[in-house]
Design a protein around this motif. Sequence first.
Motif, PDB file in Angstrom:
ATOM      1  N   ASP A 133      -9.969  -8.293  -6.561  1.00 55.44           N
ATOM      2  CA  ASP A 133     -10.518  -7.802  -5.457  1.00 55.44           C
ATOM      3  C   ASP A 133      -9.587  -7.010  -4.394  1.00 55.44           C
ATOM      4  OD1 ASP A 133     -13.054  -7.878  -6.362  1.00 55.44           O
ATOM      5  OD2 ASP A 133     -13.452  -9.727  -5.097  1.00 55.44           O
ATOM      6  N   MET A 134      -9.759  -6.043  -4.051  1.00 57.98           N
ATOM      7  CA  MET A 134      -8.955  -5.236  -2.853  1.00 57.98           C
ATOM      8  C   MET A 134      -9.593  -5.175  -1.482  1.00 57.98           C
ATOM      9  SD  MET A 134      -7.512  -2.235  -5.250  1.00 57.98           S
ATOM     10  CE  MET A 134      -6.242  -1.847  -4.480  1.00 57.98           C
ATOM     11  N   CYS A 135     -10.779  -5.329  -1.516  1.00 64.78           N
ATOM     12  CA  CYS A 135     -11.604  -5.011  -0.293  1.00 64.78           C
ATOM     13  C   CYS A 135     -11.844  -6.327   0.306  1.00 64.78           C
ATOM     14  CB  CYS A 135     -13.261  -4.452  -0.521  1.00 64.78           C
ATOM     15  SG  CYS A 135     -12.830  -2.778  -1.082  1.00 64.78           S
ATOM     16  N   SER A 165     -12.539  -2.635  -9.722  1.00 61.03           N
ATOM     17  CA  SER A 165     -12.247  -2.881  -8.108  1.00 61.03           C
ATOM     18  C   SER A 165     -11.598  -1.960  -7.329  1.00 61.03           C
ATOM     19  CB  SER A 165     -11.170  -4.130  -8.187  1.00 61.03           C
ATOM     20  OG  SER A 165     -11.898  -5.221  -8.355  1.00 61.03           O
ATOM     21  N   ASN A 166     -10.628  -0.932  -8.199  1.00 63.99           N
ATOM     22  CA  ASN A 166     -10.271   0.197  -7.756  1.00 63.99           C
ATOM     23  C   ASN A 166     -11.095   1.389  -6.983  1.00 63.99           C
ATOM     24  OD1 ASN A 166      -7.864   1.775  -6.853  1.00 63.99           O
ATOM     25  ND2 ASN A 166      -8.264   2.995  -8.855  1.00 63.99           N
ATOM     26  N   ASP A 206     -12.306   0.252  -4.143  1.00 59.52           N
ATOM     27  CA  ASP A 206     -11.498   0.247  -2.803  1.00 59.52           C
ATOM     28  C   ASP A 206     -11.319   1.623  -2.600  1.00 59.52           C
ATOM     29  OD1 ASP A 206      -9.563  -1.076  -1.011  1.00 59.52           O
ATOM     30  OD2 ASP A 206      -8.034   0.192  -2.108  1.00 59.52           O
ATOM     31  N   THR A 233       0.841  -1.293   0.080  1.00 56.31           N
ATOM     32  CA  THR A 233       0.020  -0.085  -0.007  1.00 56.31           C
ATOM     33  C   THR A 233       1.083   1.013   0.048  1.00 56.31           C
ATOM     34  OG1 THR A 233      -1.810  -1.018   1.232  1.00 56.31           O
ATOM     35  CG2 THR A 233      -1.994   1.261   1.209  1.00 56.31           C
ATOM     36  N   LYS A 289     -14.587   2.727  -0.257  1.00 58.88           N
ATOM     37  CA  LYS A 289     -15.133   1.408   0.495  1.00 58.88           C
ATOM     38  C   LYS A 289     -15.773   2.065   1.735  1.00 58.88           C
ATOM     39  CE  LYS A 289     -10.746   0.298   2.152  1.00 58.88           C
ATOM     40  NZ  LYS A 289      -9.429  -1.026   2.027  1.00 58.88           N
ATOM     41  N   GLU A 312     -16.878  -5.384   3.303  1.00 56.06           N
ATOM     42  CA  GLU A 312     -16.700  -4.170   2.614  1.00 56.06           C
ATOM     43  C   GLU A 312     -17.374  -4.261   1.210  1.00 56.06           C
ATOM     44  OE1 GLU A 312     -12.529  -2.282   4.507  1.00 56.06           O
ATOM     45  OE2 GLU A 312     -12.499  -3.575   2.651  1.00 56.06           O
ATOM     46  N   SER A 313     -17.232  -5.390   0.342  1.00 49.44           N
ATOM     47  CA  SER A 313     -17.401  -5.510  -0.798  1.00 49.44           C
ATOM     48  C   SER A 313     -19.195  -5.789  -0.905  1.00 49.44           C
ATOM     49  CB  SER A 313     -16.796  -6.769  -1.442  1.00 49.44           C
ATOM     50  OG  SER A 313     -17.254  -6.788  -2.828  1.00 49.44           O
TER      51      SER A 313
END
Length: 228
Positions: free
Chosen positions: A193-195, A148-149, A152, A63, A155, A199-200
């Motif tokens: 996916d990043m969450c 996906s960005n 995120d 990150t 979120k 969260e998603s």
Amino acid sequence: EKKEKKKKKEKEDGGGEGSPKTAQEGAKHLEESIFGKKDSGSSESESDDDVIPGIEDVTLDDTSALQAAVDAFTAYRAQNPSATVAQLLDSAKNQQMASALKTHMRVHIVMRSVVGPDFFKGSDVADAASLLAAVVGSDAARQRHAVSNAEDMFKSTPALVPVLLKQLYDADVLEEEAILLWAGEEDGNEEFDMCTREESEKVREKCKPLVEWLEEESDDEEEGEDED
């Protein structure tokens, strides 16, 4: 009209771009950004000797590395207000490579730089539409990474995600297929996916009206094609 723009966009985009899938490949890209590419006439080895010692241990999707790349790209944009789309893409590429991030992270770097927290109050997406369209392109993987960005990025305020997705769709940056594909993956997709799952789920709940609208649009287009 959307489909005609899509076909034109696919021709101009020239297809997808490869992305390094391993730390070694990411390190290879970083080495080239620092020392330049080797002569194409030479026999280039793919062994561990071709990377800078220690670079292979870099965490590619860290990150802090992403944030550093975003900050550097944002600084470049501020210092070069007249930069062309091509120059901005080169800068995003340089920051991605220098931070040892995977190739698709250029999408994340650009989106996080040009879309501010109050984007819905202004014209962030419209103002950067050509740059966003260029970095995302019509490649299915990059389209999915862009969705996906967006998920995120907001979120913590999930109600803003459908607003951003709709603006990206209206600006011909995102195609409906990418959004519908993401919405249909109820169990998520680890590749993109990043969450977290929780969260998603909150984001997807807020996106239901947008998804339903896109599905209706898709059905209407199919009916129109059948009549033709």
